[in-house]
Design an enzyme around this catalytic site. Sequence first.
Site, PDB file in Angstrom:
ATOM      1  N   HIS A 125     -42.699  17.544 -15.278  1.00 52.44           N
ATOM      2  CA  HIS A 125     -43.782  16.757 -14.681  1.00 52.44           C
ATOM      3  C   HIS A 125     -44.382  15.740 -15.652  1.00 52.44           C
ATOM      4  CE1 HIS A 125     -46.589  19.835 -16.480  1.00 52.44           C
ATOM      5  NE2 HIS A 125     -47.361  18.774 -16.598  1.00 52.44           N
ATOM      6  N   ASP A 155     -39.607  23.248 -14.320  1.00 53.61           N
ATOM      7  CA  ASP A 155     -40.478  22.283 -15.005  1.00 53.61           C
ATOM      8  C   ASP A 155     -40.056  22.086 -16.458  1.00 53.61           C
ATOM      9  OD1 ASP A 155     -42.464  20.385 -14.999  1.00 53.61           O
ATOM     10  OD2 ASP A 155     -44.063  21.773 -15.532  1.00 53.61           O
ATOM     11  N   SER A 229     -49.319  19.803 -21.912  1.00 52.38           N
ATOM     12  CA  SER A 229     -48.079  20.110 -21.191  1.00 52.38           C
ATOM     13  C   SER A 229     -46.859  19.679 -21.993  1.00 52.38           C
ATOM     14  CB  SER A 229     -48.065  19.403 -19.836  1.00 52.38           C
ATOM     15  OG  SER A 229     -49.054  19.923 -18.989  1.00 52.38           O
TER      16      SER A 229
END
Length: 475
Positions: A125, A155, A229
């Site tokens: 993402h 992911d 992230s």
Amino acid sequence: MRPAPTLLVLAAAAAFGGFAATAIRDAVQAPAHAAEPAAAPAPVVASLPMAADGQAMPSLAPMLKRVTPSVVSVHAAQRRQVSPFGADPFFRRMFPELTQEQIARSLGSGVVVDARNGYVLTNHHVIENADEVSVTLSDGRTLEAEFIGSDPDTDVALMRIPTEGLTAIPLASGGQLAVGDFVVAVGNPFGVGQTVTSGIVSAVGRSNVPGAGYQNFIQTDASINPGNSGGALVNLRGELVGINTASFNPRGSAAGNIGLGFAIPVDLARNVMQQLASTGTVQRGTLGIDTQAVDARLAAGLGLADPRGVVVTRLHGGSSAAAAGLRTGDVIVSANGQRIDDPVALRNFQGLQPLDAAVTLEVLRDGEPRTVTARLRAMPRDGASFDDRLTGATLSDLPEAVRRQNPNARGVLVDKVDERSRAWRNGLREGDYIFAANSGEFRDLAGFRDTLAERPQQLVLRISRGGRVGNLIME
């Protein structure tokens, strides 16, 4: 009077908690004469530098000095054509001069996992739909990154940066991680620069995180915020145990961290990385079965004491489950020792296993426990293996995140269509969602393959494209 080392441990426990006390105890109790010939350099761990007053103080700095050069900032840019008329095609063509290019930028983190090849792991993402991706190293260098591949369902994404002088982080064995272990998160939250936060492992094997695909998350209370992230979650030996991927806050992730952070286990990330580096894509195996959750009514009908597990309702032709001797009516209650309560849990389990992995299933057949061993086989994705009228198309199952949001979702996606192919001439396009055919309904790739086992004379696909539904005749 207590010996000095014991007093030191007690004082540290009061000031810094069990971690500091354990570290100091190990330091002061280590025998001075314990040196032995070493076959390899000792790992760098959190150590105890001396303070000005000569007393040992706990610090993660020595370990982080090794780790932080491996963690990078990831900058993604997506170019968009924006018109005051929105998506209206008529007015956009009438007034093209009013259309302007805008660049949407996003920020995340990444981890150098292979210095020789320049491989950097991050989250899917973070770089999804990006036209340009660059990486800033801890020494200030900014380099353009090459996209290798990504896997939306876990992911995980893999990039390559062409440079020398990289420092790769050592990878831990994820199976050794336990609740209560100390961990450190390293990343670039909110774009403020490289930041380190610490905490413990709050849980392992989390699989109920909203919106995610295949799930086996490490949960931690180390602060993970937007920008973290793709960054590193490390143990006190400086080994990578996870890739930070998400945080939970009822007011949204941008509202900040409340002690619920999630990371992808390193063993899963390593498996995905190896497939991406080899082929650019990820293949998953399947047992080739349809199942239904065992509720109280079914449990009573099957003579089961507890309403849990999944009952096999269909075995697909040529499936590994059929070859292993599984039967319709069998109730699967565990896989490789992992409890299976519903079809979502079984799909999640299959999706997280390496391709061709051996799976031991605990089943109940006529109320009696049995053990069945099967291997997870990859389902072909090329359209020609389903029907030659689909030649040139590449198909895939629905994303696991979609199935989690809607357990009744059915059908397959068209990933790619070669413009010179028969499928293209028949009108099939990338992004089409096929959810039925004149040969029958189906849930996934295995079901679609079964419905086409007896080649229909005329093949009509029921598809959804751009929100519109229609029939497509394949010739």
